[in-house]
Scaffold this motif. Structure first.
Motif, mmCIF file in Angstrom:
data_model
loop_
_atom_site.group_PDB
_atom_site.id
_atom_site.type_symbol
_atom_site.label_atom_id
_atom_site.label_comp_id
_atom_site.label_asym_id
_atom_site.label_seq_id
_atom_site.Cartn_x
_atom_site.Cartn_y
_atom_site.Cartn_z
ATOM 1 N N ASN A 44 0.793 -1.227 0.000
ATOM 2 C CA ASN A 44 0.000 0.000 0.000
ATOM 3 C C ASN A 44 0.825 1.277 0.000
ATOM 4 N N PHE A 45 2.137 1.128 -0.072
ATOM 5 C CA PHE A 45 2.990 2.307 0.070
ATOM 6 C C PHE A 45 2.696 3.392 -0.976
ATOM 7 N N ARG A 46 2.218 2.960 -2.157
ATOM 8 C CA ARG A 46 1.917 3.932 -3.214
ATOM 9 C C ARG A 46 0.908 4.985 -2.776
ATOM 10 N N HIS A 47 0.090 4.644 -1.757
ATOM 11 C CA HIS A 47 -0.923 5.609 -1.307
ATOM 12 C C HIS A 47 -0.310 6.871 -0.709
ATOM 13 N N VAL A 48 0.949 6.771 -0.265
ATOM 14 C CA VAL A 48 1.631 7.966 0.238
ATOM 15 C C VAL A 48 1.651 9.032 -0.858
ATOM 16 N N LEU A 49 1.914 8.584 -2.073
ATOM 17 C CA LEU A 49 1.963 9.516 -3.205
ATOM 18 C C LEU A 49 0.576 10.075 -3.506
ATOM 19 N N TYR A 50 -0.438 9.201 -3.469
ATOM 20 C CA TYR A 50 -1.812 9.665 -3.711
ATOM 21 C C TYR A 50 -2.178 10.747 -2.697
ATOM 22 N N SER A 51 -1.827 10.467 -1.448
ATOM 23 C CA SER A 51 -2.167 11.362 -0.361
ATOM 24 C C SER A 51 -1.509 12.733 -0.544
ATOM 25 N N VAL B 290 6.202 -1.989 -7.530
ATOM 26 C CA VAL B 290 5.272 -0.862 -7.659
ATOM 27 C C VAL B 290 5.965 0.439 -7.248
ATOM 28 N N ALA C 256 7.218 3.314 -9.837
ATOM 29 C CA ALA C 256 6.578 4.624 -9.679
ATOM 30 C C ALA C 256 7.619 5.710 -9.461
#
Lengths: 99, 250
Positions: free
Chosen positions: B86-93, B216, B220
């Protein structure tokens, strides 16, 4: 509670931290440098691509064909649903009748 | 076009958000159903299966989690694996936080619980349309997706055995097709093609060398770094877009 429940809740907390983490850090800065701005602007394409590309290389003919058909429809501006449904139909048809 | 819309009408905004939720639900529900079925098969109770969908609320990491539950792996390894996926969510956030700076922190930290891949992509599309992300619109999009996600997990957990052959139905590969669609939605953005090419090549290389789920984050970061080092005449345009957006915000 069972240990499974605790692990689930810890996993949920870890996930929630990722979902607020980026904002917690970035909201401390008044001004965003243009390079950071460029980075943020690239996030959707950069991240979402990684959820497709590697998986695409692991599939066979049905998977590759479905991505190609869906991709062609997306590219021509056919819209999300049209491309998705067409890709799904190609995938299911080829898996059942060819593979 | 945007001028004729009353963004302060909460109900209308909520409905506009809901309209964007249905394609997401259609694409994600089979996967959520499959998760429910596999979770129970791997020894989770129905309650635990639903709890995971309701609290973690991230499909890929839920799949990873239930795979590891079955293998007697140390709890912290399971949690770390979920975090890594789920680390990619840091970027979304970081990105969505910038687009919702006009909300109170409380609203933002409530809303970002729901910041899954399609939620983020839809929010960014709205930014591209030069429309403000209102809280009502965001929740109109988020709540149906969330409720269906939890609901299909329950159905999958209860009736999963009735799914004859998920592979034949293509359930495992529907999300990549959908994600491809999301990638294409951003093709008007500056540097889109070079970013996609670099992310695709690097994430695929990382997938076969470093392994999942790190491919991922690695892919990214590679795509994002490319956007950082490229000379950005485009960044100026984005700045203007954001300023316009700030002015449009209620």
């Amino acid at each position: 509670m069972t240990s499974t429940v605790w692990i689930i809740l810890a996993g949920a907390l870890a996930t929630y931290l990722t979902r607020i983490g980026g904002d917690l850090v970035l909201s401390r800065f008044e001004r965003i440098h243009p390079r950071v701005e460029a980075a943020l602007n690239a996030v959707p394409a950069a991240v979402l691509t990684t959820l497709v590309a590697p998986v695409a290389t692991t599939g066979g003919i049905p998977e590759t064909a479905s991505l190609l058909v869906a991709g062609a429809i997306f590219l021509r501006g056919g819209g999300m649903m049209a491309g998705f449904v067409a890709g799904a139909v190609v995938l299911i048809a080829l898996r059942n009748f060819v593979g | 076009m945007a001028e004729t819309i009353d963004f302060s009408d909460g109900r209308a905004e909520f409905r506009r958000g809901m309209r964007r939720a249905w394609p997401v639900i259609i694409a994600a529900s089979p996967f959520g159903l499959l998760y429910g079925a596999i979770a129970v098969e791997n020894g989770l109770t129905v309650a635990e299966t639903v709890l995971m969908s309701a609290t973690v609320y991230a499909g890929a990491s839920q799949m990873v989690g239930i795979e590891l539950f079955g293998d007697n792996i140390a709890p912290w390894v399971v949690v770390l694996s979920i975090f890594a996926v789920n680390f990619r969510h840091v970027l979304y956030s970081a990105v969505s936080g910038r687009a919702t700076r006009h909300w109170s922190s409380l609203k933002r930290y409530f809303a970002f619980f729901f910041l899954v891949d399609p939620q983020f992509a839809e929010a960014e599309r709205r930014v591209a349309e030069r429309r403000p992300i209102t809280f009502a619109w965001y929740m109109g999009l988020a709540l149906p997706i969330y409720l269906f996600w939890v609901g299909v997990a329950l159905i999958g957990a209860l009736f999963g055995k009735l799914i004859p052959n998920p592979e034949a139905l293509g359930i495992d590969f529907l999300l990549p097709i959908y994600f491809l669609g999301l990638v294409m939605e951003f093709r008007e953005r500056p540097l889109w093609l070079p970013v996609v090419v670099v992310s695709a090549v690097v994430s695929t290389a990382a997938y076969y060398t470093v392994g999942s789920p790190w491919h991922v984050s690695i892919g990214a970061v590679a795509g994002i770094l490319l956007a950082v080092i490229m000379p950005p005449p485009a960044a100026a345009e984005v700045e203007i877009a954001h300023e316009k957006l700030d002015r449009a915000v209620i």
